[in-house]
Design an enzyme around this catalytic site. Structure first.
Site, PDB file in Angstrom:
ATOM      1  N   GLU A   1      12.640   2.801  13.796  1.00  0.00           N
ATOM      2  CA  GLU A   1      11.683   3.829  13.357  1.00  0.00           C
ATOM      3  C   GLU A   1      10.448   3.780  14.237  1.00  0.00           C
ATOM      4  OE1 GLU A   1      10.194   2.997   9.365  1.00  0.00           O
ATOM      5  OE2 GLU A   1      10.273   0.845   9.743  1.00  0.00           O
TER       6      GLU A   1
ATOM      7  N   LYS B   1       6.456  -1.831   1.860  1.00  0.00           N
ATOM      8  CA  LYS B   1       5.267  -1.282   2.513  1.00  0.00           C
ATOM      9  C   LYS B   1       4.119  -2.274   2.350  1.00  0.00           C
ATOM     10  CE  LYS B   1       3.123   3.253   3.063  1.00  0.00           C
ATOM     11  NZ  LYS B   1       3.172   3.323   4.508  1.00  0.00           N
TER      12      LYS B   1
ATOM     13  N   LEU C   1      11.263   1.425   6.708  1.00  0.00           N
ATOM     14  CA  LEU C   1      10.666   1.897   5.463  1.00  0.00           C
ATOM     15  C   LEU C   1      11.336   3.232   5.149  1.00  0.00           C
ATOM     16  CD1 LEU C   1       8.298   1.328   3.421  1.00  0.00           C
ATOM     17  CD2 LEU C   1       7.141   3.176   4.605  1.00  0.00           C
TER      18      LEU C   1
ATOM     19  N   TYR D   1       0.821  -1.212   0.000  1.00  0.00           N
ATOM     20  CA  TYR D   1       0.000   0.000   0.000  1.00  0.00           C
ATOM     21  C   TYR D   1       0.847   1.251   0.000  1.00  0.00           C
ATOM     22  CZ  TYR D   1       0.824   0.878   5.009  1.00  0.00           C
ATOM     23  OH  TYR D   1       1.396   1.171   6.224  1.00  0.00           O
TER      24      TYR D   1
END
Ligand code: PMP
Length: 243
Positions: free
Chosen positions: A149, A117, A174, A3
């Site tokens: 992250e 993702k 990511l 996505y």
């Protein structure tokens, strides 16, 4: 499936091309074959905002491998399913920005392909919910002592010299579109940027910590595991980059 979430403002997709490049990369890495072009996806997003009379907002685009019987390997000759929705973008108020968010650190329990993702978000949502249930706004992941992250955002620190530090892109994070944009803005403003690992101790000692993502842009982090970061308010680097 994979996505993207894109932001639409003043009649334009923000970093639209970079989002679609990353979507196509995610599809390649997941070995999802498709024959649609970037142009089709750009038009789809613009049409959705237009049909919903929205001058700004977020577009969620999801591409799944397609529908077939249950088999353990990748079925061949599938047609991927595209599903997209638009929604209003949440904007931080000045007060929310100034006060920042409070964060819980948590072991990074995700798989080791966080560069894709993928819609397999259970670990991220589980930890995000755990943070909320424990009275925090969000969580930052730590793997083998390294801060990776946020649950749905990239993490930055600014040290006492005003140098901006964020993890270098690899399979454990990511590589955010907003992350890259912030690095560019920082460098253009003469702020030194280091892409390298940092640990929780360095993060707690930092002058500023913040999270970046396409939907919320930049969120100052003012408390981590109950300890105040810097002045306990949004810092100068965060303000410069967000402004
Ligand atoms: N890391 C993770 C795990 C995310 O879910 C997101 C949100 N997409 C980001 C980083 C930030 O990426 P971007 O700036 O492209 O939205």
């Amino acid at each position: 499936g994979v996505y993207e979430v894109t932001l639409f403002k003043n009649g334009k997709l923000i970093d639209g091309d970079a989002h679609l490049d990353r979507l196509f990369r995610s599809l390649r890495e997941m070995k999802i074959e498709h024959d649609f072009s970037k142009d089709v996806l750009v038009k789809m997003q613009l049409d959705l905002f237009k049909k919903n009379s929205m001058p700004e907002g977020c577009c969620y685009i999801q591409v799944t491998r397609g529908s077939t019987n249950r088999i353990p390997n990748f079925p061949q000759d599938l047609t991927p399913t595209i599903n997209a929705t638009v929604s209003l973008a949440k904007k931080l108020t000045e007060e929310e920005f100034e006060n920042g968010v409070s964060i819980m650190t948590h072991e990074d329990i995700r798989w080791k392909r966080c560069d894709i993702k993928s819609v397999a978000l259970f670990a991220s949502s589980f930890v995000n919910q755990k943070a909320k249930d424990s009275g925090f706004n969000d969580a930052i992941f730590v793997r083998d002592g390294v801060v990776t992250e946020g649950s749905f955002a990239n993490a930055f620190i600014a040290d006492n010299n005003g140098t901006l530090i964020t993890k270098a892109p690899d399979n454990l994070i990511l590589c955010g579109i907003t992350r890259n944009r912030m690095i560019d803005i920082a460098r253009a403003n003469g702020i030194k940027v280091e892409e390298r690992n940092f640990d929780v101790a360095e993060m707690l000692a930092a002058k500023e910590v913040f999270l970046t993502s396409s939907s919320l842009i930049l969120r100052p982090v003012t408390r981590i595991d109950g300890e105040a970061i810097g002045s306990g308010k949004a810092g100068d680097v965060a303000k410069k980059l967000a402004g």
